[in-house]
Design a protein around this motif. Structure first.
Motif, PDB file in Angstrom:
ATOM      1  N   GLY A 164       0.929  -1.174  -0.011  1.00 26.59           N
ATOM      2  CA  GLY A 164      -0.197   0.037   0.057  1.00 26.59           C
ATOM      3  C   GLY A 164       0.866   1.038   0.138  1.00 26.59           C
ATOM      4  N   LYS A 165       2.002   1.178  -0.204  1.00 24.54           N
ATOM      5  CA  LYS A 165       2.958   2.367  -0.319  1.00 24.54           C
ATOM      6  C   LYS A 165       3.177   2.791  -1.800  1.00 24.54           C
ATOM      7  N   PHE A 166       2.197   3.286  -2.198  1.00 30.49           N
ATOM      8  CA  PHE A 166       1.994   3.850  -3.502  1.00 30.49           C
ATOM      9  C   PHE A 166       2.880   4.993  -3.990  1.00 30.49           C
ATOM     10  N   SER A 167       2.886   5.995  -3.205  1.00 24.12           N
ATOM     11  CA  SER A 167       3.765   6.910  -3.603  1.00 24.12           C
ATOM     12  C   SER A 167       5.448   6.611  -3.551  1.00 24.12           C
ATOM     13  N   GLU A 168       5.878   5.838  -2.813  1.00 25.59           N
ATOM     14  CA  GLU A 168       7.329   5.134  -2.969  1.00 25.59           C
ATOM     15  C   GLU A 168       7.335   4.211  -4.290  1.00 25.59           C
ATOM     16  N   ALA A 169       6.163   3.678  -4.700  1.00 29.31           N
ATOM     17  CA  ALA A 169       6.158   2.892  -5.739  1.00 29.31           C
ATOM     18  C   ALA A 169       6.428   3.673  -6.964  1.00 29.31           C
ATOM     19  N   HIS A 170       6.035   4.866  -7.048  1.00 22.79           N
ATOM     20  CA  HIS A 170       5.980   5.706  -8.308  1.00 22.79           C
ATOM     21  C   HIS A 170       7.507   5.863  -8.704  1.00 22.79           C
ATOM     22  N   GLY A 171       8.178   6.135  -7.579  1.00 25.72           N
ATOM     23  CA  GLY A 171       9.664   6.545  -8.008  1.00 25.72           C
ATOM     24  C   GLY A 171      10.359   5.258  -8.604  1.00 25.72           C
ATOM     25  N   TYR A 172      10.250   4.034  -8.013  1.00 27.78           N
ATOM     26  CA  TYR A 172      10.909   2.848  -8.533  1.00 27.78           C
ATOM     27  C   TYR A 172      10.230   2.498  -9.975  1.00 27.78           C
ATOM     28  N   LEU A 173       8.932   2.912 -10.082  1.00 27.14           N
ATOM     29  CA  LEU A 173       8.235   2.598 -11.515  1.00 27.14           C
ATOM     30  C   LEU A 173       8.992   3.439 -12.457  1.00 27.14           C
ATOM     31  N   ASN A 174       9.082   4.890 -12.181  1.00 34.14           N
ATOM     32  CA  ASN A 174       9.627   5.827 -13.186  1.00 34.14           C
ATOM     33  C   ASN A 174      11.132   5.427 -13.426  1.00 34.14           C
ATOM     34  N   ALA A 175      11.758   4.979 -12.282  1.00 30.69           N
ATOM     35  CA  ALA A 175      13.095   4.526 -12.853  1.00 30.69           C
ATOM     36  C   ALA A 175      13.220   3.182 -13.658  1.00 30.69           C
ATOM     37  N   ALA A 176      12.197   2.380 -13.600  1.00 30.46           N
ATOM     38  CA  ALA A 176      12.209   1.179 -14.355  1.00 30.46           C
ATOM     39  C   ALA A 176      11.722   1.596 -15.937  1.00 30.46           C
ATOM     40  N   LEU A 224       2.615   1.759 -13.759  1.00 25.38           N
ATOM     41  CA  LEU A 224       2.534   2.951 -13.639  1.00 25.38           C
ATOM     42  C   LEU A 224       1.138   3.777 -14.071  1.00 25.38           C
ATOM     43  N   GLY A 225       0.754   3.394 -15.177  1.00 31.50           N
ATOM     44  CA  GLY A 225      -0.355   3.832 -15.853  1.00 31.50           C
ATOM     45  C   GLY A 225      -1.638   3.475 -14.821  1.00 31.50           C
ATOM     46  N   CYS A 226      -1.664   2.101 -14.551  1.00 31.03           N
ATOM     47  CA  CYS A 226      -2.731   1.927 -13.580  1.00 31.03           C
ATOM     48  C   CYS A 226      -2.599   2.689 -12.104  1.00 31.03           C
ATOM     49  N   LEU A 227      -1.653   2.934 -11.655  1.00 32.72           N
ATOM     50  CA  LEU A 227      -1.731   3.762 -10.487  1.00 32.72           C
ATOM     51  C   LEU A 227      -2.367   5.185 -10.879  1.00 32.72           C
ATOM     52  N   TYR A 228      -1.827   5.676 -11.717  1.00 30.04           N
ATOM     53  CA  TYR A 228      -2.466   7.209 -12.440  1.00 30.04           C
ATOM     54  C   TYR A 228      -3.756   7.050 -12.771  1.00 30.04           C
ATOM     55  N   LEU A 278      -1.482   7.737 -21.766  1.00 26.49           N
ATOM     56  CA  LEU A 278      -0.125   7.944 -22.575  1.00 26.49           C
ATOM     57  C   LEU A 278       0.720   6.849 -22.097  1.00 26.49           C
ATOM     58  N   LEU A 279       0.699   6.388 -20.907  1.00 29.69           N
ATOM     59  CA  LEU A 279       1.733   5.214 -20.233  1.00 29.69           C
ATOM     60  C   LEU A 279       1.103   4.079 -20.853  1.00 29.69           C
ATOM     61  N   TYR A 280      -0.254   3.473 -20.849  1.00 25.75           N
ATOM     62  CA  TYR A 280      -0.700   2.350 -21.508  1.00 25.75           C
ATOM     63  C   TYR A 280      -0.146   2.435 -23.121  1.00 25.75           C
ATOM     64  N   LYS A 281      -0.301   3.491 -23.797  1.00 23.55           N
ATOM     65  CA  LYS A 281       0.269   3.352 -25.234  1.00 23.55           C
ATOM     66  C   LYS A 281       1.783   3.132 -25.200  1.00 23.55           C
TER      67      LYS A 281
END
Length: 98
Positions: free
Chosen positions: A27-39, A51-55, A70-73
Motif C-alpha cells: 500500500g505504499k503507492f507514492s514510494e512505488a512511483h519512484g521505482y516504476l519511473n526508474a524502471a 504506472l499507468g494503472c496507478l495514475y 499515454l503510459l498504456y500506449k
C-alpha cells in the motif's frame, strides 16, 4: 561491452519493478512511483503499464487518466500487451487490498 551493459540495464529495471510491486502490495503507492519511473527510464514496459494503472486509479499521485492513457500506449509500443486485462486485474486486486 554493449551487450553486458544492456544485460545490466535489464537486470536493474527488473529489480526496480519488483521492488515497486512489493511496495504496491504494502500500500505504499507514492514510494512505488519512484521505482516504476526508474524502471520506465530503463525501458521496462510492464513497469510503464503498472504506472499507468496507478495514475488511472489515483494511487500515490492522484488520478490522471490522460497520463494513464499515454503510459498504456507507451507500454504497448514497448512490447507489453494487455491480454484480456489479466495483468491489470492483478494490479487492481493488490491496490484494493490497501
Amino acid at each position: 561491452v554493449k551487450r553486458l551493459l544492456e544485460n545490466k540495464k535489464r537486470a536493474l529495471a527488473k529489480k526496480f519493478y519488483s521492488t515497486a510491486m512489493r511496495l504496491i502490495y504494502l500500500g505504499k503507492f507514492s514510494e512505488a512511483h519512484g521505482y516504476l519511473n526508474a524502471a520506465q527510464r530503463l525501458g521496462h514496459s510492464k513497469a510503464v503499464y503498472t504506472l499507468g494503472c496507478l495514475y488511472e486509479f489515483g494511487k500515490g499521485r492522484g488520478t490522471d487518466r490522460d497520463k494513464a492513457y499515454l503510459l498504456y500506449k507507451e507500454a504497448d509500443e514497448g512490447g507489453f500487451s494487455d491480454n484480456r486485462s489479466a495483468y491489470k486485474l492483478t494490479v487492481l486486486k493488490m491496490i484494493k487490498k490497501s
